[in-house]
Design an enzyme around this catalytic site. Structure first.
Site, PDB file in Angstrom:
ATOM      1  N   ARG A  15      32.554  62.805  31.560  1.00 28.23           N
ATOM      2  CA  ARG A  15      33.543  63.040  32.838  1.00 28.23           C
ATOM      3  C   ARG A  15      34.606  63.131  31.816  1.00 28.23           C
ATOM      4  O   ARG A  15      35.259  64.518  32.377  1.00 28.23           O
ATOM      5  CB  ARG A  15      33.267  62.086  33.669  1.00 28.23           C
ATOM      6  CG  ARG A  15      34.950  62.799  34.688  1.00 28.23           C
ATOM      7  CD  ARG A  15      34.444  61.689  35.957  1.00 28.23           C
ATOM      8  NE  ARG A  15      35.576  62.734  37.429  1.00 28.23           N
ATOM      9  CZ  ARG A  15      37.306  62.704  37.166  1.00 28.23           C
ATOM     10  NH1 ARG A  15      37.109  62.224  35.842  1.00 28.23           N
ATOM     11  NH2 ARG A  15      37.535  63.101  37.842  1.00 28.23           N
ATOM     12  N   TYR A  61      -1.256  48.424  16.970  1.00 29.13           N
ATOM     13  CA  TYR A  61      -0.148  48.785  17.171  1.00 29.13           C
ATOM     14  C   TYR A  61      -0.346  50.921  16.804  1.00 29.13           C
ATOM     15  O   TYR A  61       0.089  51.463  17.676  1.00 29.13           O
ATOM     16  CB  TYR A  61       0.907  48.737  15.999  1.00 29.13           C
ATOM     17  CG  TYR A  61       2.192  49.265  15.836  1.00 29.13           C
ATOM     18  CD1 TYR A  61       3.698  49.137  15.847  1.00 29.13           C
ATOM     19  CD2 TYR A  61       2.565  51.201  15.552  1.00 29.13           C
ATOM     20  CE1 TYR A  61       4.817  49.396  16.938  1.00 29.13           C
ATOM     21  CE2 TYR A  61       4.210  51.556  15.704  1.00 29.13           C
ATOM     22  CZ  TYR A  61       4.582  50.953  16.376  1.00 29.13           C
ATOM     23  OH  TYR A  61       6.076  51.627  16.376  1.00 29.13           O
ATOM     24  N   LYS A  91      27.741  51.376  44.841  1.00 28.53           N
ATOM     25  CA  LYS A  91      28.263  51.684  43.947  1.00 28.53           C
ATOM     26  C   LYS A  91      28.129  51.253  42.461  1.00 28.53           C
ATOM     27  O   LYS A  91      28.136  50.087  41.957  1.00 28.53           O
ATOM     28  CB  LYS A  91      29.406  52.087  44.262  1.00 28.53           C
ATOM     29  CG  LYS A  91      30.909  53.170  42.849  1.00 28.53           C
ATOM     30  CD  LYS A  91      31.841  52.731  43.373  1.00 28.53           C
ATOM     31  CE  LYS A  91      32.545  53.716  42.558  1.00 28.53           C
ATOM     32  NZ  LYS A  91      32.703  53.471  41.193  1.00 28.53           N
TER      33      LYS A  91
END
Length: 201
Positions: A124, A34, A103
């Site tokens: 948004r 790791y 889309k």
């Protein structure tokens, strides 16, 4: 394999190793392995300036808010017009090259990078005022926390949940009335959580 692909591979592998260790109390690699992979990832991130949000070098903490802060967009975030008229599309493109794609229906997110670091993420909203979801956006698995570009960069994109993930989440909900209706609503609700740990999950 190029450096960007190796960063994605190492990030996914080390993220999986950490999750297995923390959630299942077992190891899929030794500490030595790791650490070696971690060091390789860190060097690649430093060399390229690319750091993914689920990189073990980041480990962003969770934050619980009482409500999402609001922020006005510098310019209106207008919706895109819709058309099925091929001639209109050709006329719209004019002599410019254009790309058509499927889309992706999710939640529009506006990302701002300053000097290569993710500064903020805003929804948004109503097109004029959005909600600041920076800490939640940091939980996205494919969102770079840093990029090589040294300047101000504003990107508009779509946060989405895939249909397989949507179906998997719904399969684990036993109450039929509590199941989500579509991926877009699930995505929107997940990104707009007050607790970023819920967003991650």
């Amino acid at each position: 394999m190029d450096k960007k692909e190796r960063i994605a591979e190492l990030t996914a592998l080390l993220d999986r190793a950490a999750r297995v260790y923390e959630q299942e109390d077992r190891e899929i690699m030794s500490n030595f392995e790791y650490d070696a992979l971690y060091d390789e990832l860190l060097k690649l991130e430093q060399a390229t300036g690319i750091v993914l949000s689920n990189s073990p070098t980041q480990r962003a903490g969770y934050e619980i808010l009482s409500e999402l802060p609001k922020e006005a967009h510098p310019s209106k975030m207008l919706s895109l017009d819709k058309t099925k008229d091929v001639d209109f599309l050709v006329s719209f493109a004019g002599d410019q090259e254009a790309v058509l794609s499927w889309k992706l229906d999710g939640l529009t997110i506006v990302l701002t990078y300053e000097e290569g670091k993710l500064l903020k993420a805003v929804t948004r909203g109503n097109g004029e005022i959005g909600e600041v979801v920076t800490n939640n956006a940091k939980q996205f698995t494919n969102l770079p926390m840093s990029i090589p570009f040294k300047g101000r960069l504003v990107l508009r994109g779509e946060a989405v949940i895939t249909y397989p993930d949507f179906e998997h989440i719904n399969e684990n909900i036993t109450d039929e009335g509590a199941k989500y209706k579509n991926p877009r609503n699930l995505c929107s609700g997940s990104v707009r959580q007050l607790d970023s740990k819920i967003t991650k999950e």
